[in-house]
Design a protein around this motif. Sequence first.
Motif, PDB file in Angstrom:
ATOM      1  N   SER A  34      20.913  26.478   5.698  1.00 47.04           N
ATOM      2  CA  SER A  34      19.875  26.619   6.726  1.00 47.04           C
ATOM      3  C   SER A  34      20.413  26.937   8.115  1.00 47.04           C
ATOM      4  CB  SER A  34      19.082  25.312   6.795  1.00 47.04           C
ATOM      5  OG  SER A  34      19.947  24.252   7.194  1.00 47.04           O
ATOM      6  N   VAL A  36      21.632  24.885  10.017  1.00 46.67           N
ATOM      7  CA  VAL A  36      21.295  23.737  10.867  1.00 46.67           C
ATOM      8  C   VAL A  36      22.470  22.761  10.848  1.00 46.67           C
ATOM      9  CG1 VAL A  36      19.800  21.702  11.101  1.00 46.67           C
ATOM     10  CG2 VAL A  36      18.814  23.922  10.494  1.00 46.67           C
ATOM     11  N   ASN A  38      23.147  19.177  11.128  1.00 45.98           N
ATOM     12  CA  ASN A  38      22.285  18.004  11.027  1.00 45.98           C
ATOM     13  C   ASN A  38      22.989  16.748  11.559  1.00 45.98           C
ATOM     14  OD1 ASN A  38      20.371  16.121  10.280  1.00 45.98           O
ATOM     15  ND2 ASN A  38      21.207  15.940   8.207  1.00 45.98           N
ATOM     16  N   TYR A  82      13.598  17.303   6.452  1.00 48.66           N
ATOM     17  CA  TYR A  82      13.469  18.756   6.447  1.00 48.66           C
ATOM     18  C   TYR A  82      11.995  19.143   6.615  1.00 48.66           C
ATOM     19  CZ  TYR A  82      12.862  23.463   4.889  1.00 48.66           C
ATOM     20  OH  TYR A  82      12.480  24.775   4.838  1.00 48.66           O
ATOM     21  N   ILE A  86      12.433  19.771  10.462  1.00 48.45           N
ATOM     22  CA  ILE A  86      13.119  21.074  10.522  1.00 48.45           C
ATOM     23  C   ILE A  86      12.165  22.221  10.194  1.00 48.45           C
ATOM     24  CG2 ILE A  86      15.044  22.438   9.634  1.00 48.45           C
ATOM     25  CD1 ILE A  86      15.958  19.974  11.146  1.00 48.45           C
ATOM     26  N   MET A  97      17.291  23.017  17.308  1.00 54.56           N
ATOM     27  CA  MET A  97      17.607  22.375  16.028  1.00 54.56           C
ATOM     28  C   MET A  97      18.501  21.153  16.237  1.00 54.56           C
ATOM     29  SD  MET A  97      16.158  23.704  13.445  1.00 54.56           S
ATOM     30  CE  MET A  97      15.367  25.167  12.821  1.00 54.56           C
ATOM     31  N   THR A 101      17.511  17.183  15.300  1.00 51.86           N
ATOM     32  CA  THR A 101      18.290  16.355  14.367  1.00 51.86           C
ATOM     33  C   THR A 101      18.861  15.117  15.072  1.00 51.86           C
ATOM     34  OG1 THR A 101      20.339  17.603  14.682  1.00 51.86           O
ATOM     35  CG2 THR A 101      18.911  18.298  12.864  1.00 51.86           C
TER      36      THR A 101
END
Lengths: 296, 406
Positions: A34, A36, A38, A82, A86, A97, A101
């Motif tokens: 993704s 991302v 996290n 998610y 997200i 992002m 997170t």
Amino acid sequence: MRASDWLQLFVSGLAIGTVYGMLALGFVTIYRASRVVNFAQGDFAMLGGLFTVYLLKTVHLPYPLAGVLAVVITSTIGILIYQLVIAPLGRASLVSMLMVTIGASLFLQNGALIAWTSYPADLPSFSGDAPIRLGTIAILPQSLWIFLMAAVVVTALYLLTNHTLLGKAMTATATDPLAAAVVGVSTSSMMRLSFAISASVGALTGLFLAPMLTLNYASGAILGIKGLTALTLGGWGTATGAIVGGLALGVIETFGAGLLPAGYKDAIAFLILILILYFRPSGILGSAGSEELSLD
Amino acid sequence: MCRNVCVMLVLALLAITALLFTACQAAPESTIAPVAQATATPKEPYKIGSLSSFTGTIGSSSAEWRDGVNTVVDQINAAGGIDGHPLTVMFEDDGSDATKAATALTKLIREDKVLAVDGPGFLNILPAAMGVAEREASTPVVLGQQLPANLRAQNPKWTFTQLPTEVGSVDSIIDVLKWKGYKKVITIGDVTPLHSAAVELLKQKGPAAGIEVLATGDTFAPGDVDLSSQVSKIKQLADREKPDALVLITAAIMVPQFIKPAKQLGVDLPIIGPYLFGMQSLLGLSGDDINGIMFTGLKYLAPEALPDSDPQKALLMDFVKHYKEKSGGKDPSLNSTTAADGISIIANALKVAGPDRAKLRDAIAASNFMGLNGPINFKTRDGLPKQSLVIYQVQNKKFVLVNTIK
């Protein structure tokens, strides 16, 4: 310090390094699917450990069942993060992002504080605390369990990524979501799956770590930073980089604590992070992933 | 458009949930303690503040503090208050954080205009609290702990402290070591100024008592989760020097982090600790590994085991009875008796001086009575004498009084 002391530190460093490597692997799994980063990854480990403590000591479930349930619950929390945090942001900027997170991480920490207080908790060792002696070196049985868990997880992820259609679909989603969608890959399902896998890996790490260390609601934050440092050290974007970075960080940190006052152990991790970012931002195994992390 | 609405909804949901969590945690803030029956013609209440860590690192022990305050306040009010004035308590949360503590203390003094403040008691935030108390120079603040020696040396005018200093703590630990016949020990403490000072003092005073005190030079921070490196060095030192015991100077919450790796690495030395080990929460940590630990603790842990001649026995037995009614049957902890003693210090001074804050400060400074934790006297800044402590051992996950200190 005697040679045997150094060898002992090396073995201890490998054990904690494996934990860092697994945490880094969790970051990679989500990042590859993704893009991302996290920041709640360390909290998955905290949740895995503390859910097991709760299910074992309060609900009085058998140890294996408590562990499996803790991983399943944490995995479900990963999917919810998610889905609720997200996914609604779509293709938001990297900074957005990161912020959400971090917010999710604080949310999980405060939830854990309310649920389980700030007192530390631990789990019994899987197979006793008596160290296995190899000459002058003592190896904790729990370290061997951690090595075994890491080997199984890495092998499973390798097979999933390289030898299954599902893994290829995840990689395709990470490489070009639009092209993946055009050929019929459900990109949102792939991202959801990556969060589930990542949360499971984190929870497993916490479950296997809790018999060695005590955990509380705040443990996830420092574990997350160690995982991120390991990943930066090893090189962003690859599972191999995550494991190598974790092992390297664990050994360097433990040697540092042996040479310097042990209170500097965490400072060593941060110093490494700064040095790597300054001199070799692509990490030991150098991937191009780091370039894609610019805060544009 | 739809996506933006979804994003806004999720963010709003998160914000509301976070606020709810915060509200749940911060519930004790600015609440007024229930006042038991006042006199027939109640006069204007005397409002005092109570500042404690209801959230944050040590937030889990907040109920012990609150119940200690409420127990003694209800006793005072049930007896007619102070010259007919009932006591009311404004609780504020310091969040286990120095900045929040400074803000909350300033609020209690400036906005709530309390007559005096009981707390805070978390070691890490005491310097900030003293800074505010001395800056405001208007309201006495009775801390629930001792300040580090350098701050005590400044002889603060509006700040009062409780419990033993590092001197009383170390003297009592030396008595334990002598009683057990230990001649060589390893010591380690956390970075809190009071604890690092105690480690240094033990190294200085040990030899005069015939005890060799060794140290690895390591320390750790309260809140560290991995002390395996520190324990590993202790193991190396212990293998070389063959000591009799380990003196661990830290808070109860750090004990599990220490004994876990100690057990795994084979450090099987008897552990001796300070009075801070005397928290009921210690018994719920680390399973059976906690058994055997010895420490010098205050007398509230087992008042029934004290000799009848002990002047604190009757006081403590009465307090424990009322505390259990207030807390749903729980035993008091160090936070409970310290919070209660803080209220008693303020209440006794109010009886003498009334609500004039400057006179109240002077009356607190002249305090001289027996508290739950020991004799209360601020003529010197020496804290409680070592005779306020007795020796406990954890046996079958219970605190057992094993000896007194002369």
